[in-house]
Design a protein around this motif. Structure first.
Motif, PDB file in Angstrom:
ATOM      1  N   LEU A   1       0.844  -1.179   0.000  1.00  0.00           N
ATOM      2  CA  LEU A   1       0.000   0.000   0.000  1.00  0.00           C
ATOM      3  C   LEU A   1       0.889   1.242   0.000  1.00  0.00           C
ATOM      4  CD1 LEU A   1      -2.851   1.305   0.281  1.00  0.00           C
ATOM      5  CD2 LEU A   1      -2.540   1.193   2.749  1.00  0.00           C
ATOM      6  N   LEU A   2       0.645   2.124  -0.971  1.00  0.00           N
ATOM      7  CA  LEU A   2       1.443   3.350  -1.080  1.00  0.00           C
ATOM      8  C   LEU A   2       0.605   4.559  -0.729  1.00  0.00           C
ATOM      9  CD1 LEU A   2       2.820   1.635  -3.767  1.00  0.00           C
ATOM     10  CD2 LEU A   2       3.960   3.814  -3.790  1.00  0.00           C
ATOM     11  N   HIS A   3       1.260   5.526  -0.123  1.00  0.00           N
ATOM     12  CA  HIS A   3       0.578   6.795   0.107  1.00  0.00           C
ATOM     13  C   HIS A   3       1.615   7.906   0.119  1.00  0.00           C
ATOM     14  CE1 HIS A   3      -2.634   9.417   1.267  1.00  0.00           C
ATOM     15  NE2 HIS A   3      -2.030   9.777   2.381  1.00  0.00           N
ATOM     16  N   ASN A   4       1.369   8.951  -0.642  1.00  0.00           N
ATOM     17  CA  ASN A   4       2.293  10.081  -0.724  1.00  0.00           C
ATOM     18  C   ASN A   4       3.741   9.662  -0.938  1.00  0.00           C
ATOM     19  OD1 ASN A   4       0.348  11.983  -0.496  1.00  0.00           O
ATOM     20  ND2 ASN A   4       0.620  12.330   1.710  1.00  0.00           N
ATOM     21  N   GLY A   5       3.968   8.747  -1.846  1.00  0.00           N
ATOM     22  CA  GLY A   5       5.335   8.361  -2.193  1.00  0.00           C
ATOM     23  C   GLY A   5       6.041   7.491  -1.186  1.00  0.00           C
ATOM     24  N   LYS A   6       5.301   6.990  -0.199  1.00  0.00           N
ATOM     25  CA  LYS A   6       5.920   6.083   0.776  1.00  0.00           C
ATOM     26  C   LYS A   6       5.142   4.774   0.831  1.00  0.00           C
ATOM     27  CE  LYS A   6       8.037   9.326   4.042  1.00  0.00           C
ATOM     28  NZ  LYS A   6       9.419   9.005   3.692  1.00  0.00           N
ATOM     29  N   ILE A   7       5.843   3.724   1.258  1.00  0.00           N
ATOM     30  CA  ILE A   7       5.160   2.440   1.376  1.00  0.00           C
ATOM     31  C   ILE A   7       4.631   2.275   2.792  1.00  0.00           C
ATOM     32  CG2 ILE A   7       5.512  -0.065   1.373  1.00  0.00           C
ATOM     33  CD1 ILE A   7       7.085   0.260  -1.122  1.00  0.00           C
ATOM     34  N   ILE A   8       3.330   2.090   2.910  1.00  0.00           N
ATOM     35  CA  ILE A   8       2.713   1.958   4.226  1.00  0.00           C
ATOM     36  C   ILE A   8       2.892   0.533   4.736  1.00  0.00           C
ATOM     37  CG2 ILE A   8       0.598   2.294   5.575  1.00  0.00           C
ATOM     38  CD1 ILE A   8       1.760   4.817   4.093  1.00  0.00           C
ATOM     39  N   PHE A   9       2.637  -0.443   3.895  1.00  0.00           N
ATOM     40  CA  PHE A   9       2.995  -1.821   4.237  1.00  0.00           C
ATOM     41  C   PHE A   9       3.190  -2.622   2.965  1.00  0.00           C
ATOM     42  CE2 PHE A   9      -1.758  -2.052   4.444  1.00  0.00           C
ATOM     43  CZ  PHE A   9      -1.963  -2.984   3.425  1.00  0.00           C
ATOM     44  N   SER A  10       3.911  -3.718   3.093  1.00  0.00           N
ATOM     45  CA  SER A  10       4.123  -4.617   1.974  1.00  0.00           C
ATOM     46  C   SER A  10       4.187  -6.021   2.540  1.00  0.00           C
ATOM     47  CB  SER A  10       5.436  -4.270   1.282  1.00  0.00           C
ATOM     48  OG  SER A  10       5.821  -5.317   0.423  1.00  0.00           O
ATOM     49  N   LYS A  11       3.164  -6.827   2.270  1.00  0.00           N
ATOM     50  CA  LYS A  11       3.206  -8.198   2.767  1.00  0.00           C
ATOM     51  C   LYS A  11       2.283  -9.103   1.989  1.00  0.00           C
ATOM     52  CE  LYS A  11       0.848  -6.314   6.814  1.00  0.00           C
ATOM     53  NZ  LYS A  11       0.729  -6.315   8.241  1.00  0.00           N
ATOM     54  N   ASP A  12       2.230 -10.375   2.409  1.00  0.00           N
ATOM     55  CA  ASP A  12       1.381 -11.268   1.628  1.00  0.00           C
ATOM     56  C   ASP A  12      -0.081 -11.005   1.984  1.00  0.00           C
ATOM     57  OD1 ASP A  12       0.235 -14.183   2.646  1.00  0.00           O
ATOM     58  OD2 ASP A  12       1.687 -13.278   4.003  1.00  0.00           O
ATOM     59  N   LEU A  13      -0.901 -11.164   0.963  1.00  0.00           N
ATOM     60  CA  LEU A  13      -2.292 -10.738   1.038  1.00  0.00           C
ATOM     61  C   LEU A  13      -3.060 -11.387   2.182  1.00  0.00           C
ATOM     62  CD1 LEU A  13      -4.447  -9.043  -0.356  1.00  0.00           C
ATOM     63  CD2 LEU A  13      -4.838 -10.911  -1.921  1.00  0.00           C
TER      64      LEU A  13
END
Lengths: 117, 309
Positions: free
Chosen positions: B199-211
């Motif tokens: 999930l991206l917001h304002n050019g930063k990654i909020i989280f990145s993981k398996d669905l």
């Protein structure tokens, strides 16, 4: 056979896991029956093959299915698998609810006798 | 594997991507989610080597992508703007791409083309928007690259074509460990196709993981707590419940019923709320759409604010 709800809130791999158990409980899938391959099931449902593979792994970990390399996945003997645990957990929940609304133990016991005749 | 490290991309002085780290393992279908202008397309363009980054690195299979022809042969990028070569016929367009992608399969291309009956000798400017999309998608699949980047790619495809593409992706993932990166606003599609998301917001990654861990880690709770006396219901504030160690994203109370969106494992949440003696405690997972909305709400991207003004 594995109709799942793609709009559902429940993760797809969890739905597949539960669906398999349901099909075993209902007697649709019997011991040593072969499950569809990851590829064909993923294609049929239009979902990610990694997701299907993940639910198969989970089923195998709980001894509900077993796999033979090169041949595919098959249903295990129920007495060795955690299908029993699954049913009993459901049963426990129903009992808890029954007790909460005031059904007595004796009523429940005689109910079991009636139903299991 | 795709690895982004400390990646920063500026347009003029505006940071579109701000020091991003992201790893996409081989064989995954990775979904990029985010608000409009969050930087999703920019990430895809950086991975495909169209943009040069201001800071950080973009590595694919351990090599820098920018200006690297050997790596680019393994990547196909489907832009969200439809095909630019209006005066080409489908045949010419196919031959154009074929000249860049060594694994291009005429057989696969013809199989797909005949399935959807796309004319070979008509110019693309005579194609509808959806047909242009189909054209580029079947060319992309026929190129048989290791990486496929889809920017809003399912848009403009009819349901039949969507199923064809999904089935092709299944084969490619199993047979040659295809890695797909998909940006989309269609969360249902992401839910079906992807196994990991960021999930991206304002050019930063909020989280990145398996669905599944995203979905298993955020819940909608409906609770009623044991009243103090029959006439006097309990009133807990959000702080009191947070004090139990429950991470709450959203809190709402309607008479004695509490609606809470909380993060964490179901059993953990149950355990933590137990001291407050809940009489009703229904915990259901959130849809990806709801997760998106509540995560964004926490970041101040809140639809309620717009409704109030």
């Amino acid at each position: 056979m594995f109709d799942i709800d793609l709009q559902s809130r429940v993760p797809i791999y969890e739905q597949l896991y539960k669906k398999t158990i349901e099909l075993i409980i209902k007697g649709v899938l019997k011991e040593n029956d072969q499950l569809p391959s990851v590829r064909s099931l993923a294609k049929e449902l239009g979902v990610n093959p990694n997701t299907v593979a993940k639910s198969y792994q989970e089923l195998e970990r709980n001894k509900i299915i077993y796999s033979v390399s090169g041949r595919g996945s098959f249903i295990s003997k129920i007495s060795n698998s955690s299908v029993k645990d699954y049913i009993l957990e459901d049963f426990d929940c129903s009992v808890e609810e029954a007790v909460r609304i005031g059904i007595t133990k004796d009523e429940l016991k005689s109910r079991i006798d009636e139903v299991s005749l | 594997m795709i690895e982004l490290k400390g990646l920063t991309k500026k347009f003029d002085s505006f940071n579109v991507l701000d020091n991003i780290d992201l790893t996409i393992p081989k064989g995954t279908a990775f979904g990029l989610l985010g608000s409009n202008g969050a930087g999703k397309s920019t990430i895809l363009r950086l991975i495909s080597g169209i943009y040069r980054a201001e800071g950080g690195t973009v590595m694919v299979d351990g090599e820098n992508v920018y200006d690297n022809v050997d790596v680019k042969k393994r990547i196909f990028f489907i832009n969200d703007e439809t095909v630019q070569f209006q005066s080409y016929t489908l045949k010419e367009l196919k031959n154009f791409y074929k000249s860049f992608y060594p694994k291009f399969s005429e057989e696969l291309f013809e199989k797909l083309r005949s399935t959807i009956n796309l004319p070979l000798d008509k110019k693309l400017n005579a194609f509808s928007k959806g047909m242009k999309r189909q054209a580029i998608v079947i060319i992309a699949l026929a190129c048989q690259t290791d990486y496929l980047l889809l920017d809003e790619a399912f848009d403009g495809l009819d349901p039949t074509m969507r199923i064809i593409v999904k089935r092709m992706l299944v084969d490619a993932m199993i047979d040659r460990q295809l890695t797909t990166v998909i940006s989309s606003h269609n969360l249902k599609e992401i839910n079906e196709v992807c196994d990991s998301v960021a999930l991206l917001h304002n050019g930063k990654i909020i989280f990145s993981k398996d669905l599944d861990s995203v979905k298993g880690n955020i819940h909608k709770i409906q609770a009623v707590f044991e009243p103090i006396s029959p006439e006097l219901p309990q009133t807990y504030t959000m702080e009191e419940l947070t004090g139990l160690g429950v991470e709450i994203l959203h809190f709402e109370k309607n008479q004695s019923v509490y609606y809470i969106i909380a993060k964490g494992d179901v059993d953990e949440i149950k355990k933590k709320l137990a001291p407050k003696k809940p009489v009703v405690l229904d915990i259901i997972p959130l849809s990806l759409e709801e997760i998106f909305i509540y995560e964004m709400e926490v970041l101040g991207y809140d639809y309620n604010v717009l409704a109030q003004n």
